[in-house]
Write an enzyme that holds these catalytic residues in place. Structure first.
Site, PDB file in Angstrom:
ATOM      1  N   ASN A  19       0.850  -1.184   0.000  1.00  0.00           N
ATOM      2  CA  ASN A  19       0.000   0.000   0.000  1.00  0.00           C
ATOM      3  C   ASN A  19       0.887   1.235   0.000  1.00  0.00           C
ATOM      4  O   ASN A  19       2.008   1.197   0.489  1.00  0.00           O
ATOM      5  CB  ASN A  19      -0.872   0.008   1.262  1.00  0.00           C
ATOM      6  N   HIS A  51       0.754   5.069   1.466  1.00  0.00           N
ATOM      7  CA  HIS A  51      -0.002   5.868   2.433  1.00  0.00           C
ATOM      8  C   HIS A  51       0.613   7.268   2.485  1.00  0.00           C
ATOM      9  O   HIS A  51       1.838   7.400   2.594  1.00  0.00           O
ATOM     10  CB  HIS A  51       0.071   5.203   3.814  1.00  0.00           C
ATOM     11  N   SER A 103       4.604   6.819   2.371  1.00  0.00           N
ATOM     12  CA  SER A 103       5.273   5.557   2.717  1.00  0.00           C
ATOM     13  C   SER A 103       4.680   4.429   1.897  1.00  0.00           C
ATOM     14  O   SER A 103       3.455   4.344   1.733  1.00  0.00           O
ATOM     15  CB  SER A 103       5.034   5.216   4.197  1.00  0.00           C
TER      16      SER A 103
HETATM   17  C1  GRF Z   1      -2.814   8.761  -2.623  1.00  0.00           C
HETATM   18  O1  GRF Z   1      -2.564   9.954  -1.937  1.00  0.00           O
HETATM   19  C2  GRF Z   1      -2.345   7.590  -1.818  1.00  0.00           C
HETATM   20  O2  GRF Z   1      -1.234   7.874  -1.028  1.00  0.00           O
HETATM   21  C3  GRF Z   1      -3.520   7.283  -0.944  1.00  0.00           C
HETATM   22  O3  GRF Z   1      -4.642   7.577  -1.722  1.00  0.00           O
HETATM   23  C4  GRF Z   1      -4.308   8.491  -2.753  1.00  0.00           C
HETATM   24  C5  GRF Z   1      -4.646   7.813  -4.028  1.00  0.00           C
HETATM   25  O4  GRF Z   1      -4.513   8.644  -5.135  1.00  0.00           O
HETATM   26  N1  GRF Z   1      -3.467   5.921  -0.479  1.00  0.00           N
HETATM   27  P1  GRF Z   1      -4.693   8.056  -6.594  1.00  0.00           P
HETATM   28  O5  GRF Z   1      -6.073   7.411  -6.656  1.00  0.00           O
HETATM   29  O6  GRF Z   1      -3.591   7.063  -6.842  1.00  0.00           O
HETATM   30  O7  GRF Z   1      -4.603   9.252  -7.494  1.00  0.00           O
END
Ligand code: GRF
Length: 231
Positions: A111, A113, A140
């Site tokens: 994932n 984050h 991260s």
């Molecule tokens: C990103 O900021 C990611 O870190 C978080 O959700 C957002 C997803 O953005 N988990 P996207 O859908 O990839 O544009």
């Protein structure tokens, strides 16, 4: 005969900009992988349009169509396993996954984050960084374990908080770094150099003491830079 590129299944709920960055890295030859499928829990996820434009297989698994969470997650697992992926990549997938599913993919599910974990698990990270008066923010990439956003961290990218920053401004400045961090980290994983062992991230079979930092330890193509890389 050249080896077949590793299959990835990417899970999204929304915009899908990280999905696009991963696909772009593959197309640019920086990531020896193939996106076998994009799975979404939301039909309105904008990232699905990107997937369709690139001819990627998409699968929609809507929780509302299942009697309960465990039926939904069984369907999700069946769909994912049907593509036999090496890694399952959560990219803005806005759903907390249950223990059984997470255990099934332990060490293979990642994932991204938007915080410098372990700080700010959960939602609204940009706002919380500002409210806490912190000077530094970041993103991260971590292995997914049953506790939300608490899995062992692999890599991070940092961004300075500037006077007058808003949550939106911070998010906007961080996103391009996410787009570098995720493909670079995946490239490293595909080389088998990083693995999850006994609840911790190992690099070349040695526990990683601190996350690999983009552009200090981790190159943009997934190579390790020679500054000691966190060991
Ligand atoms: C990103 O900021 C990611 O870190 C978080 O959700 C957002 C997803 O953005 N988990 P996207 O859908 O990839 O544009």
């Amino acid at each position: 005969m050249a080896a077949e590129p590793a299959r990835l299944v990417v899970l999204i709920s929304g915009r899908g900009s990280n999905l696009q960055a991963i696909q772009a890295a593959i197309e640019a030859g920086r990531l020896p992988a193939r996106i076998a499928a994009v799975v979404s829990d939301r039909p309105q996820a904008a990232g699905l349009n990107h997937a369709a434009r690139h001819g990627l297989d998409t699968v929609m698994i809507e929780p509302a169509r299942f009697p309960d969470r465990s039926a939904f997650e069984r369907a999700l697992m069946t769909a994912i396993d049907g593509f036999d992926p090496r890694f399952i990549v959560l990219a803005g997938f806005m759903r907390v996954l249950g223990r059984e599913l997470v255990q099934h993919y332990l060490g293979r599910m990642l994932n991204i984050h938007p915080s410098l974990l372990p700080r700010h698990r959960g939602l609204h990270t940009h706002r919380r960084v500002l409210d806490a008066g912190e000077h530094e923010h970041g993103a991260s990439v971590h292995f997914v374990t049953p506790d939300l956003d608490a899995g062992p961290v692999i890599s991070q990218a940092r961004v300075a908080v500037r006077p007058g920053d808003t949550a939106d401004a911070l998010a906007e400045r961080l996103l391009p770094l996410e787009h570098l961090l995720y493909p670079a980290t995946l490239a490293l994983l595909l080389k088998h150099r990083v693995e999850l062992h006994h609840d911790s991230t190992h690099l070349d079979d040695t526990p990683l003491r601190q996350p690999l930092l983009l552009d200090r330890d981790l190159g943009r193509d997934g190579g390790l830079l020679d500054a000691g890389h966190g060991r």
